[in-house]
Each structure stands twice: as C-alpha cells, then as structure tokens.
Motif scaffolding. Structure first.
Motif, PDB file in Angstrom:
ATOM      1  N   TYR A  64       0.746  -1.209  -0.262  1.00  0.00           N
ATOM      2  CA  TYR A  64       0.161  -0.104   0.117  1.00  0.00           C
ATOM      3  C   TYR A  64       0.943   1.231  -0.150  1.00  0.00           C
ATOM      4  N   GLU A  65       1.963   1.413   0.975  1.00  0.00           N
ATOM      5  CA  GLU A  65       2.789   2.535   1.069  1.00  0.00           C
ATOM      6  C   GLU A  65       3.488   2.548  -0.269  1.00  0.00           C
ATOM      7  N   GLY A  66       3.874   1.426  -0.994  1.00  0.00           N
ATOM      8  CA  GLY A  66       4.541   1.723  -2.316  1.00  0.00           C
ATOM      9  C   GLY A  66       3.926   2.102  -3.319  1.00  0.00           C
ATOM     10  N   ALA A  67       2.281   2.092  -3.016  1.00  0.00           N
ATOM     11  CA  ALA A  67       1.506   2.792  -4.202  1.00  0.00           C
ATOM     12  C   ALA A  67       1.051   4.178  -3.901  1.00  0.00           C
ATOM     13  N   GLY A  68       1.749   4.501  -2.707  1.00  0.00           N
ATOM     14  CA  GLY A  68       1.279   6.068  -2.286  1.00  0.00           C
ATOM     15  C   GLY A  68       0.236   6.030  -1.378  1.00  0.00           C
ATOM     16  N   LYS A  69      -0.256   4.808  -0.571  1.00  0.00           N
ATOM     17  CA  LYS A  69      -1.310   5.077   0.166  1.00  0.00           C
ATOM     18  C   LYS A  69      -0.915   5.317   1.628  1.00  0.00           C
ATOM     19  N   THR A  70      -1.985   5.625   2.396  1.00  0.00           N
ATOM     20  CA  THR A  70      -1.599   5.668   3.695  1.00  0.00           C
ATOM     21  C   THR A  70      -2.291   4.769   4.945  1.00  0.00           C
ATOM     22  N   VAL A  71      -1.571   4.037   5.628  1.00  0.00           N
ATOM     23  CA  VAL A  71      -1.976   2.865   6.246  1.00  0.00           C
ATOM     24  C   VAL A  71      -1.772   2.946   7.760  1.00  0.00           C
ATOM     25  N   HIS A  72      -3.084   2.735   8.499  1.00  0.00           N
ATOM     26  CA  HIS A  72      -3.171   2.312   9.720  1.00  0.00           C
ATOM     27  C   HIS A  72      -2.869   0.696   9.974  1.00  0.00           C
ATOM     28  N   ALA A  73      -2.054   0.360  11.014  1.00  0.00           N
ATOM     29  CA  ALA A  73      -2.054  -1.056  11.250  1.00  0.00           C
ATOM     30  C   ALA A  73      -2.005  -1.263  12.836  1.00  0.00           C
ATOM     31  N   TYR A  74      -2.531  -2.366  13.015  1.00  0.00           N
ATOM     32  CA  TYR A  74      -2.441  -2.886  14.394  1.00  0.00           C
ATOM     33  C   TYR A  74      -2.056  -4.574  14.522  1.00  0.00           C
ATOM     34  N   THR A  75      -0.902  -4.542  15.315  1.00  0.00           N
ATOM     35  CA  THR A  75      -0.568  -6.156  15.513  1.00  0.00           C
ATOM     36  C   THR A  75      -0.202  -6.260  16.841  1.00  0.00           C
ATOM     37  N   SER A  76      -0.007  -7.569  17.033  1.00  0.00           N
ATOM     38  CA  SER A  76       0.218  -7.965  18.396  1.00  0.00           C
ATOM     39  C   SER A  76       1.240  -9.514  18.428  1.00  0.00           C
ATOM     40  N   PRO A  77       1.848  -9.599  19.542  1.00  0.00           N
ATOM     41  CA  PRO A  77       2.206  -8.962  20.698  1.00  0.00           C
ATOM     42  C   PRO A  77       3.494  -8.000  20.373  1.00  0.00           C
ATOM     43  N   HIS A  78       3.890  -6.813  20.873  1.00  0.00           N
ATOM     44  CA  HIS A  78       4.676  -6.053  20.800  1.00  0.00           C
ATOM     45  C   HIS A  78       6.138  -6.751  21.101  1.00  0.00           C
ATOM     46  N   LEU A  79       7.303  -6.445  20.636  1.00  0.00           N
ATOM     47  CA  LEU A  79       8.465  -6.948  21.207  1.00  0.00           C
ATOM     48  C   LEU A  79       9.157  -6.112  22.254  1.00  0.00           C
ATOM     49  N   ALA A  80       9.645  -4.868  21.774  1.00  0.00           N
ATOM     50  CA  ALA A  80      10.350  -4.000  22.715  1.00  0.00           C
ATOM     51  C   ALA A  80       9.468  -3.021  23.442  1.00  0.00           C
ATOM     52  N   ARG A  81       8.532  -2.393  22.581  1.00  0.00           N
ATOM     53  CA  ARG A  81       7.645  -1.174  23.184  1.00  0.00           C
ATOM     54  C   ARG A  81       6.301  -1.690  22.859  1.00  0.00           C
ATOM     55  N   ARG A  85       2.561  -1.752  18.503  1.00  0.00           N
ATOM     56  CA  ARG A  85       1.102  -2.521  18.164  1.00  0.00           C
ATOM     57  C   ARG A  85       0.438  -1.621  17.397  1.00  0.00           C
ATOM     58  N   ILE A  86       0.669  -0.356  17.337  1.00  0.00           N
ATOM     59  CA  ILE A  86      -0.408   0.917  16.623  1.00  0.00           C
ATOM     60  C   ILE A  86       0.456   1.665  15.827  1.00  0.00           C
ATOM     61  N   ARG A  87       0.173   1.429  14.576  1.00  0.00           N
ATOM     62  CA  ARG A  87       0.674   2.301  13.489  1.00  0.00           C
ATOM     63  C   ARG A  87      -0.388   3.164  13.036  1.00  0.00           C
ATOM     64  N   ILE A 119      -9.246  -4.040  25.711  1.00  0.00           N
ATOM     65  CA  ILE A 119      -9.416  -2.458  26.105  1.00  0.00           C
ATOM     66  C   ILE A 119      -7.928  -1.891  25.374  1.00  0.00           C
ATOM     67  N   THR A 120      -7.036  -2.377  25.202  1.00  0.00           N
ATOM     68  CA  THR A 120      -5.982  -1.649  24.212  1.00  0.00           C
ATOM     69  C   THR A 120      -6.546  -1.774  22.684  1.00  0.00           C
ATOM     70  N   THR A 121      -7.231  -2.736  22.411  1.00  0.00           N
ATOM     71  CA  THR A 121      -7.790  -2.957  21.096  1.00  0.00           C
ATOM     72  C   THR A 121      -8.652  -1.805  20.742  1.00  0.00           C
ATOM     73  N   CYS A 122      -9.195  -1.414  21.974  1.00  0.00           N
ATOM     74  CA  CYS A 122     -10.424  -0.331  21.577  1.00  0.00           C
ATOM     75  C   CYS A 122      -9.597   0.928  21.655  1.00  0.00           C
ATOM     76  N   ALA A 123      -8.549   0.937  22.294  1.00  0.00           N
ATOM     77  CA  ALA A 123      -7.740   2.293  22.336  1.00  0.00           C
ATOM     78  C   ALA A 123      -7.275   2.438  20.819  1.00  0.00           C
ATOM     79  N   ALA A 124      -6.748   1.301  20.237  1.00  0.00           N
ATOM     80  CA  ALA A 124      -6.233   1.364  18.752  1.00  0.00           C
ATOM     81  C   ALA A 124      -7.220   2.002  17.884  1.00  0.00           C
ATOM     82  N   TYR A 125      -8.529   1.353  17.873  1.00  0.00           N
ATOM     83  CA  TYR A 125      -9.559   1.749  16.927  1.00  0.00           C
ATOM     84  C   TYR A 125      -9.759   3.211  17.311  1.00  0.00           C
ATOM     85  N   LEU A 126      -9.781   3.652  18.565  1.00  0.00           N
ATOM     86  CA  LEU A 126      -9.984   5.017  18.742  1.00  0.00           C
ATOM     87  C   LEU A 126      -8.900   5.812  18.213  1.00  0.00           C
TER      88      LEU A 126
END
Length: 424
Positions: A64-81, A85-87, A119-126
C-alpha cells in the motif's frame, strides 16, 4: 494530566483476572461507550491464521505504501515497546497520543471487567478513527471468532494464513476446531484470501465461506506462488507476475508474499504495490539478521539471527530455511514458554543444529525453565546445554566456535528481550 502509557497499561492489567478470556461482550460494551470508533475507520483488511499473518500484513503495508497510500496497522504482541502495536497513518503511535487514547478508554470503561488486550484494542480503534488513512490492517490476537478485533461487519477483505496447532487450550485440540475459530473472521459477501492450508482446515473454511456467500481466493485454486531461478513467480486469473524474492528471509515468506499479492491484486493495486510488497516489508524478529549493537559485538566473526516463531510449523519453516543456507556450524540459543509444544518445535531443527543452549526467558512468569528446554532438546537428538543469559551463551559460542551461525529463537518474548538489549 494524562499519565504516561506505561502507568496506564499497568493499571489495565488489573481489570480482569485472566489475560485471555474469549468473548466479545466486553469489547462491544466499551466500543459503544466510545461511540463506536470501529465504524469510523477506513476500509479494513482483517487477518487471522496460526503462522504468517504478521509477515503478510507487513507485506500488505509495504505494498500500500509503495502505491502512495496511507496505512493504519494493528498487530500483536509487541517486541520491545507497546507502541509497536499501533501504527497510525504510517507511523508508530507517539507517546502523547497513546497515553491519551488509553486514558480515554480507561475513563469510559468505568472500572468494569475487561482484559488488557480488549481495552488496548479499543484504544487502537479510537486512534485510527481520528486520523485519515486509505486502509486499516488488523491482525487478530488469538483465534478469530471471539477475538477482540472481530468487530467489523463488512471489512474490505479478510485473510487467513496457514493454520496449524497452537493455543489448543483456547482454540481446540484439532485442526478442524482451530480452523473453525480462525474462520470466524469471514463475513457475509466479503472476499477472503486463503493461504496454503491442511485439507482438514480448508474444508472448514470452505464450508463456512459457502454458508456466508464469502468468495474465496485460495492458494492452489485461485492463485499460485513459487520460486524460479532466484525470482518469485505469482499467477492468478489476471496473469503472471515476475518479482524479486521477498526481502523477509525464509522459504515460507514466499507463501506469505503470495497471500499479500493475491490481496493487492484483488483490491486493484498496481504493479508498484506488488513489487514494494516483496522488496520493502519490515517485520522484526522473523529471521532478522543482527549485525550491529551490543550482542553482535560479542560474536564479531559469527552470523547472528533472531526469530520469534514458537510452534511446530514455525520450527519446520526455520528448518527449511536453515537447510537452504550455505553450510556453517549452527548453534541455537533457545527460550520457550511452558504453554508450547517444545518437542514439536525443536524436532525439525535437530538435523540443522550442532548444539542448543537453553535459557529461561528473563522476566517472563510462564517461561519454561532452561533445564527443561535442554532436556527436551536432548530427547529429540540435540546436543544441549544451559546458560544464564543470552550474553553468556554468545560468549560461550564465541570462545569455541567463533565463526558459527547463531540463531536466537523459541519465543517472541525472548526476541523482545533481545531487541531491548540491542536498544530497539
């Protein structure tokens, strides 16, 4: 004044007695209290699967970013911080924004029972609902049907990556039962890209898709992907793509790239997106080469790798990758959780490792004791030892096999500890 995110996250751990308790009731209650941010997000691509979903989403993001698009991303778990999880709109969420959405979720939740992940998933969606983007890439946490992420009525697309045995205590003891949970992300009329599956899992996915009228774009039926002469070749009904091999190492990444390409082609993103997907993806602790920092400095002549895979399918994928590398003495530094199939993970690696040095994962209550990991390693035919720390293990290898190939492996929690030591 809003507290720092670490303090709020620590408080959130106390809101439910269990880390995992699969149901959607608490999530729906909090999302309603937040005025349904999940309905105010950009189009969603929702991914489930046992292995490969994070890598596939990383390739989708790169595409998506290579096509010039803007992306939100939610992944888990985190590694260092936790922020990993929330981009938001292409960038990791910053501390002020994270603290603000966590605090708002804490306030709106009103002290009710809710798990940390919910609750952290809800925070990401917010956070996502308040920032413009072209797409939101959402990775399930566990399973799919009752996962806290499964709140979208009509995502743009769903993706199911390869299914294997993992988390049986929550998802079921058979591949069919686990596939039933993963297939819970299928939605009526919404297409689903399906990666390579065991027959038992595929039958469950196909039956659910038929009930929902959800068109499948399945590996082996609607698309193929393979390596040929050092290139990646992808074929679907729209024709052939000839691309560089994925920049994420490992033969299994070819299949993950295939799923990402099938999704991008279905969504009508062009050739720039497809090339970027395989050449620009970034996904730490998946056969990540460590070349700089304090840990590589301890083994200056060695080849040092880090991988967070932790189930039998991940062990088999690692073994395939190691088997394809130039011959070199290979040593594993391994720490695992006590909830995993340790023998199933280690057995395929036994033919590729000269020695395994076992660790207990620092600061992890559910770590398998190093001695037990070493015992299981010996039972599958590995030469095994125990060390007190990653540094201790590396120094031992440097002293007796300075030019070794070293793979730190067995757990994302161990990988996170390593990346923190590296300053990640």
């Amino acid at each position: 004044m809003t507290q720092g995110s670490d303090a709020i996250l620590a408080r959130m751990m106390s809101l439910h007695p269990k880390i995992i308790d699969l149901t959607l009731d608490r999530v729906w209650r909090l999302l309603a209290a937040l005025d349904h941010p999940e309905r105010q997000m950009p189009p969603v691509i929702h991914a489930a699967g046992t292995n490969g979903k994070g890598s596939t989403l990383a390739m989708l993001r790169a595409g998506y970013e290579g096509a010039g698009k803007t992306v939100h991303a939610y992944t888990s778990p985190h590694l260092a911080r936790f922020h990993e999880r929330i981009r938001v709109a292409g960038k990791l969420i910053d501390e002020d924004a994270l603290s603000a959405v966590l605090d708002e979720c804490w306030q709106r939740n009103g002290g009710e029972s809710i798990t940390y992940f919910e609750i952290t998933t809800c925070a990401a969606y917010l956070a996502f609902s308040r920032s413009a983007a072209d797409v939101a890439l959402i990775e399930t946490g566990l399973g799919g049907r009752l996962d806290a992420t499964n709140v979208f009525d009509t995502p743009a697309l769903t993706v199911i990556t390869p299914i294997s045995l993992d988390h049986q205590q929550y998802l079921g003891e058979t591949l069919a039962e686990i596939a039933g949970e993963k297939a819970g992300i299928l939605k009526r009329g919404v297409p689903c890209v399906v990666g390579p599956q065991p027959d038992e899992a595929m039958q469950v996915i196909e039956a659910r898709a038929a009930r929902l009228g959800a068109p499948l774009l399945a590996h082996g039926q609607h698309w193929q992907v393979w390596e040929e002469r050092g290139r990646l070749v992808f074929q679907d009904e729209n024709g052939l793509l000839d691309l560089p091999l994925p920049n994420l190492p490992g033969a299994h990444q070819i299949e993950n790239a295939g799923a990402a390409l099938a999704a991008l082609r279905h969504l009508a993103l062009g050739p720039e997106a497809c090339e970027a997907a395989v050449t620009r993806a970034d996904w730490p602790a998946r056969m990540q080469r460590l070349t700089e920092g304090p840990l590589p400095a301890l083994v200056p002549q060695a080849e040092l790798w880090l991988d967070g895979g932790h189930n039998p399918a991940a062990g088999a994928a690692l073994a395939r990758h190691l088997g394809g590398l130039p011959k070199r003495p290979t040593h594993l530094i391994c720490g695992m959780l006590n909830t995993k199939d340790i023998a199933g993970y280690l057995r395929p690696l036994a033919d590729h490792a000269d020695r395994l040095i076992a660790l207990s994962i620092p600061g992890e209550a559910n770590t398998l004791p190093a001695g037990e990991t070493a015992r299981v390693a010996a039972s599958v035919g590995m030469v095994s030892q125990v060390a007190d720390s990653v540094e201790d293990a590396l120094q031992r290898i440097a002293s007796d096999t300075p030019e070794a190939r070293i793979l730190i492996c067995g757990s994302l929690y161990l990988a996170g500890d390593v990346l923190r030591k590296q300053g990640g």
